[in-house]
Design a protein around this motif. Structure first.
Motif, PDB file in Angstrom:
ATOM      1  N   GLN A 455       0.822  -1.154   0.045  1.00  0.00           N
ATOM      2  CA  GLN A 455       0.091  -0.059   0.075  1.00  0.00           C
ATOM      3  C   GLN A 455       0.839   1.035  -0.095  1.00  0.00           C
ATOM      4  N   HIS A 456       2.210   1.163   0.791  1.00  0.00           N
ATOM      5  CA  HIS A 456       2.753   2.353   0.931  1.00  0.00           C
ATOM      6  C   HIS A 456       3.715   2.684  -0.485  1.00  0.00           C
ATOM      7  N   ALA A 457       4.055   1.583  -1.075  1.00  0.00           N
ATOM      8  CA  ALA A 457       4.818   1.533  -2.228  1.00  0.00           C
ATOM      9  C   ALA A 457       3.924   2.252  -3.315  1.00  0.00           C
ATOM     10  N   LEU A 458       2.595   1.788  -3.420  1.00  0.00           N
ATOM     11  CA  LEU A 458       1.783   2.155  -4.471  1.00  0.00           C
ATOM     12  C   LEU A 458       1.331   3.700  -4.323  1.00  0.00           C
ATOM     13  N   GLN A 459       1.137   4.196  -2.915  1.00  0.00           N
ATOM     14  CA  GLN A 459       0.720   5.703  -2.703  1.00  0.00           C
ATOM     15  C   GLN A 459       2.081   6.352  -3.076  1.00  0.00           C
ATOM     16  N   GLN A 460       3.147   5.835  -2.636  1.00  0.00           N
ATOM     17  CA  GLN A 460       4.553   6.669  -3.119  1.00  0.00           C
ATOM     18  C   GLN A 460       4.809   6.777  -4.410  1.00  0.00           C
ATOM     19  N   LEU A 461       4.379   5.901  -5.113  1.00  0.00           N
ATOM     20  CA  LEU A 461       4.425   5.857  -6.751  1.00  0.00           C
ATOM     21  C   LEU A 461       3.480   7.083  -7.162  1.00  0.00           C
ATOM     22  N   GLN A 462       2.102   6.947  -6.614  1.00  0.00           N
ATOM     23  CA  GLN A 462       1.179   7.812  -6.988  1.00  0.00           C
ATOM     24  C   GLN A 462       1.428   9.248  -6.624  1.00  0.00           C
ATOM     25  N   LYS A 467       3.760  14.633  -8.166  1.00  0.00           N
ATOM     26  CA  LYS A 467       4.723  15.606  -8.205  1.00  0.00           C
ATOM     27  C   LYS A 467       5.326  15.846  -9.484  1.00  0.00           C
ATOM     28  N   TYR A 468       5.668  14.825 -10.223  1.00  0.00           N
ATOM     29  CA  TYR A 468       6.307  15.089 -11.670  1.00  0.00           C
ATOM     30  C   TYR A 468       5.395  15.691 -12.534  1.00  0.00           C
ATOM     31  N   ARG A 469       3.973  15.372 -12.386  1.00  0.00           N
ATOM     32  CA  ARG A 469       3.207  16.061 -13.331  1.00  0.00           C
ATOM     33  C   ARG A 469       2.895  17.691 -13.025  1.00  0.00           C
ATOM     34  N   LYS A 470       3.215  18.169 -11.686  1.00  0.00           N
ATOM     35  CA  LYS A 470       2.941  19.416 -11.370  1.00  0.00           C
ATOM     36  C   LYS A 470       4.228  19.965 -11.815  1.00  0.00           C
TER      37      LYS A 470
END
Length: 517
Positions: A455-462, A467-470
């Motif tokens: 769950q944490h890994a998926l959240q970090q990826l999202q 951030k990259y998109r912003k």
């Protein structure tokens, strides 16, 4: 919930290894005739094959081969044949049967795929007849609500099939009234119940036909992740405890009251808009249930047929005569002791108005034997301690990081577990993760679960993607402002054209350089 995209990414696997894990030693390795294997390989395999009894599986080439009068397919007795024929097959029986043959002279209709004819159970399979859940969501549901990681997930046209393979096959015997088969069916039922949140088909045949795993449809594979029968039994027993379901049901005398006069039986006979659909029991189950009751009441077979024929004629979607006769023959085969109370309750709820309020009595008194309460046991099971640790970690977890940092002593005191037992649980657990950072006095121990870590890994990826998109949007905005100051759109296009022509010239120079050696 909206339907998820039907596309999926197959994972690279070795089909030979897949079939070895699923089928164990239930089939011969090579064909007895016309094998493509070398003689030394066949001789060596024959020595290994001789150590255990072999059976067969059934395969079909198309879903249309499942017909109301039987199954059109053929028999496979070797893994070599299965590997060769796999591209042209759609379904197979992953569990091996003892006796097998063909029901017609043309050798097109197979016979023998009955539960009591099973030689060995190799795997439990749960059918999920929808693609609205992703593979990742199904895996998380397996870890969170079921026994743990699946061995395999196979994609079908409309959903997925989840395999939980046994480390060693469970051999089925007629001793003790097929007690092993009854235990396996209970495990299968609990596996399906545990995955109801991802729409598992609760009424799918426990040990029937399933999608044949191929390189094109295997979307998850952990072939080294299999389970012992003891692990399945311990987990299933805990599931039964949570819903207060009995461990053993011992039939005694029959009730003097006729079940045919009961409210539920009469309500089912009045239900005429019964058809059913995938994942839902319907007219076949209804007619089979009514036939079982007639059989247990001592009715002659001809009388039951007349009764079922009249009921079938009232249905909005009646069965064909051959299908009706087949159901009757099955009910009167003597393989079934009586109608299932759970199936009856499901039929009433689906097909009878306010059917869930009707009390079901199958006319059979039973004695129940339950497990002792946990506090009355001299020693708790390791899997129960595992669940206690998972509950504690989940409650203490901070969403900002996956691990909680505690010493072993603090974990033992919080959960109430002996340190020696904690070590044993960590050694055998597939759901707990432990890490140690630093050395000596500065060492810290982190604890988490596989579910929380993923769950944490998926959240970090999202979060990283967001951030990259912003940043990208901000850079484009700043670039646009700077271009406007420099001269606007025309200058931008001129710069881009110049860059393109320069790149093309550069590529030509590089190409000529390469060609000239």
């Amino acid at each position: 919930m909206a339907q998820a995209a039907a596309q999926y990414e197959p994972v690279p696997v070795n089909l030979g290894q897949v079939y070895d894990v699923i089928l164990h030693e239930g089939l011969t390795t090579y064909k007895t005739k016309y094998s493509n294997a070398s003689l030394p390989k066949r001789v060596e395999a024959a020595k290994i094959d001789a150590r255990s009894k072999k059976g067969a599986i059934f395969v079909v080439r198309s879903k249309a081969d499942f017909q109301s009068t039987g199954v059109k397919g053929y028999i496979v007795t070797s893994k070599e044949t299965l590997l060769e024929d796999a591209p042209g097959l759609t379904h197979f029986t992953p569990n091996v049967y003892r006796q097998y043959g063909y029901a017609d002279e043309a050798r097109r209709m197979v016979r023998g795929f009955e539960e009591r004819n099973l030689l060995q159970i190799n795997t439990f399979v749960v059918d999920i007849d929808t693609k609205k859940h992703t593979v990742q969501e199904i895996v998380l549901a397996c870890m969170d609500h079921s026994i743990g990681l699946p061995t395999l997930i196979v994609a079908s046209d409309r959903g997925y099939q989840v395999y939980f393979a046994l480390q060693q096959p469970l051999f089925i015997s007629s001793k003790n009234d097929f007690r092993g088969l009854a235990v396996a069916k209970r495990i299968s039922d609990n596996l399906k119940r545990s995955l109801k949140d991802v729409d598992a088909d609760l009424f799918c045949n426990d040990f029937g036909f399933f999608r044949l795993p191929k390189t094109s449809n295997i979307v998850f594979a952990q072939l080294n992740h299999t389970y012992s029968m003891a692990e399945f039994i311990n987990w299933s027993t805990r599931c039964d405890d949570s819903i207060e379901r009995p461990l053993f049901v011992v039939p005694t005398k029959l009730s003097k009251t006729s079940v045919i006069d009961s409210e539920w039986f009469q309500a089912l006979t009045q239900a005429v808009d019964v058809k059913g659909q995938k994942g839902q029991i319907g007219r076949n189950n209804t007619i089979f249930t009514l036939a079982l009751v007639c059989f247990s009441e001592g009715w002659e077979k001809s009388r039951t047929f007349d009764f079922l024929d009249e009921y079938n004629a009232r249905l909005r979607y009646p069965l064909q005569g051959a299908a009706l006769q087949s159901i009757l023959n099955s009910a009167y085969s003597g393989k079934y002791k009586g109608a299932s109370k759970e199936y009856i309750e499901a039929l009433l709820e689906i097909h009878v108005p306010n059917g869930q309020a009707i009390r079901v009595n199958t006319g059979r008194h039973v004695w129940y034997k339950f497990k002792k309460d946990r506090e009355d046991r001299t020693r708790s099971h390791y899997d129960e301690w595992e669940e206690d640790i998972i509950t504690y970690i989940t409650a203490e977890n901070n969403p900002s990081e996956p691990f909680i940092w505690r010493t072993q002593k603090e974990i033992c005191e919080a959960v109430g577990i002996p340190q020696s037992t904690l070590n044993q649980v960590l050694k055998s657990s597939t759901k707990l993760l432990k890490t140690v950072t630093g050395k000596g006095r500065n060492a810290k121990t982190g604890w988490t679960t596989v579910h929380l870590f993923m769950q944490h890994a998926l959240q970090q990826l999202q979060t990283t993607k967001a951030k990259y998109r912003k940043q990208l949007i901000q850079m484009l905005h700043e670039w646009t402002e700077e271009l406007e100051q420099l001269g606007g759109y025309e200058k931008l296009m001129a710069s881009l054209n110049q860059l393109i022509f320069h790149s093309i010239d550069r590529l030509r120079i590089d190409k000529s350089f390469v060609e000239s050696g």
